[in-house]
Design an enzyme around this catalytic site. Structure first.
Site, short mmCIF file in Angstrom:
data_model
loop_
_atom_site.label_atom_id
_atom_site.label_comp_id
_atom_site.label_asym_id
_atom_site.label_seq_id
_atom_site.Cartn_x
_atom_site.Cartn_y
_atom_site.Cartn_z
N HIS A 71 104.14 19.43 -1.92
CA HIS A 71 105.37 19.75 -2.64
C HIS A 71 105.32 21.22 -3.04
O HIS A 71 104.32 21.70 -3.59
CB HIS A 71 105.49 18.87 -3.89
CG HIS A 71 105.82 17.45 -3.56
ND1 HIS A 71 105.91 17.00 -2.28
CD2 HIS A 71 106.10 16.39 -4.35
CE1 HIS A 71 106.23 15.71 -2.29
NE2 HIS A 71 106.34 15.32 -3.54
N LYS A 94 115.08 13.47 -13.73
CA LYS A 94 116.30 14.23 -13.42
C LYS A 94 117.53 13.35 -13.56
O LYS A 94 118.61 13.81 -13.92
CB LYS A 94 116.20 14.81 -12.01
CG LYS A 94 117.38 15.70 -11.61
CD LYS A 94 117.07 16.50 -10.36
CE LYS A 94 117.18 15.66 -9.11
NZ LYS A 94 118.58 15.34 -8.74
#
Length: 880
Positions: A150, A544
């Site tokens: 990532h 999120k």
């Protein structure tokens, strides 16, 4: 003197002398390099900005004055100043790293083990549960870190390796006698490397491809992981029984197993193909086989055990005779170098076989790691039978542990793909027409999994993670595709793992698992594996989606429900925690997070992603790597004890109703913000979101698709961009409103004291708040031209800061964490300098005159922006 400047002075005075000396030395060297490279006027400009940002903190300099100073420089000079502050942070980070290693060495006391060490855990489990339960815990303990690509490591590999060289020369300088020629030479080397770091580009000019990411992760394996793991096992063995560790058979098992998504994670990354996956495992194998070969050869060469004094066992003699018959030339050369040293001979023969395995010489190669381990254990048994117990259970045992931990594949390569991709592929396959390129790639990937298992063993690649799992059909699709991809008898062993990411998916997870139990392929794997099942929980997208507070509670509930589901269905459950490095993505200290998990959810097993900058923060230095693994091992053992689980259960029952109220109010506040009309566009204007892709942090795109909304934006750039604005919103937004919804402060303080989950939530938010700068954040937010949204964010910041301090009882943020607080206080002004430089670029690129900018000015402004992004990431030690 203002409170801020007083705190900074206090932090400076508390800094250990050696750390202060290292920071001063490296800073002076950087100053010398700046003056030599850019002239005294460059050094003077850097100093002017340094003094100005410090002055702004105590009120003697205004923000407008700093803005004018930064605007007065030509863009080329502004870029040089940004690079200077970025390099300074790399050096300051290195100095702090060395201080951490010094502190670890000083606390290494066998009679008084450090907090959160394996020795402390062994003592704690003995006290809580007794000797028998300790043995059970140690036997069943597992720590499974999974390295991912990532894109959260902002540093180039060239920068990272330069920093490692500087670290080595700093160690040499510390070790040299004052005034000696060795000290002078170490000083010269150090200055040369600082100069080279300054002259090395901080930005990548080419995009990383997935194999670059694989090789970058291998650096951590070479630097620390391979050597540290047996040290950790030895520490556990010594803690269990200090008497004669290294002489008696070990009481510790190899409990660490590394995994990797690097080269296997294709969710939204079109650059990870089946060819990349095949090459990734080959690179890993090359590294681990070379490491095992070198270690086996070193031990073999030193094991000069004379056969008359330490006679070989019949088993060892038979192995040598068999080797001589099959490979007379190889064994003849070994025997000539090692006459009457049979133990040495077999280890040197094993070394030759490892070389042949690495070079793919099928005649001599090992068929797998178990065959290699069989040889090592035969040598060990023979030595022990002959009375050479120290030789049997010392360095040879370390090699056995390394082979058990890493096999011939180093880390299990895990495949990840989105459920929608599988659904589309399966529909095409069932239709029987021409297959799209994407579907052909899915089938080719499954064939590569089969090849990997044939070549390196089933454990090298058997886990297949399905992103956005919403039903058992998403799991069944993978198994059916595997049957289409390969003929009967060639289908690979697959553990298909559901990944639950959004709030709704987490809530529905037990129902999905009920459906999985109906699938024949899943039932077959449960029978084969002793009813072991793995489920992955995504922290990033859930936060999120619903905000940090609500996500924390929903993840806790999901864990508790899954534990109850596993008990009902006689399943040995492992929860795989998809945590990011930043607090907004479930990050923070892994050991503290472990102790805050739902009771019963650990059960001696912990699997977690370790991403981007976290990999090098935790594994870049051996002492820090060992401490990290020990801390996690400590938490795994302690989280499984009756006392810890009962305390958490009692606190959860007592405060859960209050927590639900907090989460509900926090969720509503968070959704009010992100559901505001035009929020996505506003966010992209107030942050460097759109430019982050130019940093070329990794091979994966920032978005899953072509849409531009928040839904398709990955969690990493979402957090990274907020970090750059100095707002750090994903780590705290909504918490203030949630806490304010509860009138009883004493109840909140009780929850903070008694419930590890609640204390972890507030402590992490406090850290995010401490790295937030309200004044600078306001300038970023103003770029969006939406004063009502700016006011919403800043009001929530003020409310959260006030309420967190009230509940914790702290007079200032991080009051009870002096080392971290000191680092933040001393860093913040220098981060401010980079933020002012970034704002100059961002205001020009977002302002009304942006369209009239010339091509060269636009390019310089973008480079300035990216340099400052890199520097802020280094200063805050956080990206995404």
């Amino acid at each position: 003197m203002t409170a801020v400047s007083a705190e900074r002075d206090s932090a400076r005075q508390e800094m250990p002398d050696q750390l202060r000396g290292d920071v001063r030395l490296l800073g002076e060297m950087l100053g010398t390099v700046l003056a030599e490279s850019g002239g005294e006027d460059l050094l003077a400009d850097v100093e002017r900005l340094r003094r100005a940002v410090i002055g702004a903190r105590d009120g003697s300099v205004t923000g407008e004055e700093i803005t004018r100073l930064v605007a007065s420089w030509p863009l080329e000079r502004a870029k040089q100043v940004a690079r200077a502050f970025t390099v300074y942070f790399h050096l300051a980070n290195l100095a702090e790293e060395h201080q951490r290693m010094r502190a670890l060495r000083e606390r290494d006391d066998a009679d008084n083990p450090p907090r959160e060490s394996l020795a402390a855990a062994v003592h704690g489990v003995r006290e809580d549960s007794g000797e028998e339960r300790l043995r059970e815990f140690v036997e069943g303990m597992e720590f499974h870190p999974v390295l991912t690509a990532h894109p959260t490591e902002a540093r180039r590999r060239a920068v990272s390796t330069a920093i490692l060289r500087i670290s080595g020369h700093l160690e040499e300088l510390h070790a040299a006698h004052p005034g000696s020629s060795a000290e002078a030479e170490a000083h010269r080397h150090l200055l040369e490397e600082v100069d080279l770091l300054w002259r090395t580009s901080q930005l990548r000019y080419t995009k990383l491809d997935p194999l670059d990411e694989v090789r970058t992760a291998m650096a951590a394996f070479e630097e620390s992981i391979f050597r540290v793991v047996p040290e950790v096992y030895r520490a556990l063995d010594t803690a269990i029984d200090p008497a004669d560790s290294g002489r008696r058979p070990t009481k510790a098992k190899a409990f660490v197993r590394y995994g990797s998504w690097i080269g296997g994670d294709r969710d939204g990354n079109p650059f990870v193909t089946h060819e990349i996956t095949r090459e990734a495992i080959s690179i890993q194998s090359e590294y681990v086989l070379r490491a095992l070969e070198n270690t086996c050869g070193r031990i073999g060469r030193t094991l000069t055990v004379y056969g008359n004094l330490t006679p070989p066992s019949a088993e060892l003699s038979d192995l040598i005779a068999t080797a001589q018959a099959g490979y007379p030339r190889v064994m003849g050369g070994i025997a000539k170098r090692s006459p009457n040293e049979p133990h040495r001979q077999l280890l040197l023969f094993a070394t030759e076989r490892l070389r042949a395995t690495r070079e793919r010489d099928a005649d001599l190669a090992y068929r797998g790691p178990e065959e290699f381990l069989s040889d090592l254990r035969a040598v060990q048994r023979s030595l022990a039978a002959a009375g050479a117990d120290r030789q049997a259970n010392g360095e040879l045992q370390h090699l056995i542990w390394q082979a058990e931990t890493f096999g011939f594949h180093l880390a299990e390569l895990e495949i990840r793909q989105h459920s929608a991709v599988h659904a589309q592929a399966l529909a095409e396959v069932r239709a029987g027409g021409e297959l799209s390129e994407k579907t052909q790639e899915v089938l080719a990937t499954l064939r590569v999994v089969s090849w990997i298992q044939d070549r390196f063993g089933v454990d090298a690649c058997r886990r297949y993670i399905v992103s956005f799992t919403q039903s058992a059909d998403d799991i069944a699709a993978v198994h059916e595709l595997a049957e289409h991809a390969l003929p009967a008898g060639r289908v690979p062993v697959l553990d298909v793992i559901p990944l639950f990411e959004t709030g709704a998916d987490l809530a529905a997870s037990p129902t999905v698992l009920d459906g999985m139990l109906e699938l024949p392929a899943v039932r077959r794997r449960l029978d084969e594996s002793g009813r072991r099942l793995e489920v992955m929980l995504g922290y990033s997208d859930s936060a999120k989606d619903v905000g940090p507070v609500s996500a924390t509670l929903r993840l806790y509930d999901a864990q508790a429900e899954l534990v109850a589901w596993a008990e009902r269905n006689d399943i040995k459950l492992t929860l795989f925690h998809g945590r990011g490095g930043s607090l907004g993505r479930g990050g923070g200290p892994a050991s503290r997070a472990l102790l805050a998990q739902a009771p019963g959810s650990v059960a001696g097993r912990f699997k977690v992603t370790e991403q981007g900058e976290v990999i090098f923060a935790r594994y870049g230095q051996r002492a820090i790597a060992r401490r990290h693994i020990e801390q996690v091992g400590h938490a795994v053992l302690m989280a499984s004890t009756r006392t810890v689980q009962e305390r958490a259960t009692t606190a959860a029952a007592k405060y859960r109703e209050v927590a639900d109220g907090i989460a509900g109010a926090a969720h509503d506040a968070y959704r009010r913000l992100i559901d505001s009309d035009g929020f996505a566009e506003w966010f992209s204007r107030v942050s460097p979101l759109e430019e982050l892709g130019e940093l070329r942090l990794g091979s994966r795109p920032a978005r899953r698709g072509a849409a531009r909304g928040l839904e398709d934006l990955r969690a990493i750039p979402w957090v990274f961009a907020w970090t750059q604005t100095r707002v750090n919103l994903p780590g705290w937004f909504g918490l203030g409103t949630g806490l304010a919804s509860v009138d009883d402060l004493d109840t909140l303080r009780g929850a903070y004291t008694e419930w590890p989950l609640f204390s972890s939530l507030l402590d992490n938010a406090e850290m995010s708040l401490a790295k937030t700068d309200r004044t600078i954040a306001e300038r970023y937010l103003a770029l969006g031209g939406r004063p009502e949204l700016t006011e919403l964010v800043l009001a929530e910041y003020d409310r959260t800061r006030e309420r967190v301090l009230a509940v914790t009882g702290h007079k200032r943020l991080l009051e009870n964490r002096r080392v971290l607080s000191r680092a933040v206080d001393l860093r913040n002004p220098y981060v401010d300098a980079l933020s002012h430089l970034q704002l100059r670029a961002l205001e020009a690129l977002r302002g009304p005159e942006a369209e009239s900018l010339g091509e060269e000015d636009h390019r310089h402004l973008e480079r300035l922006l990216l340099l400052s992004v890199n520097g802020v990431a280094a200063g805050l030690q956080n990206t995404g």
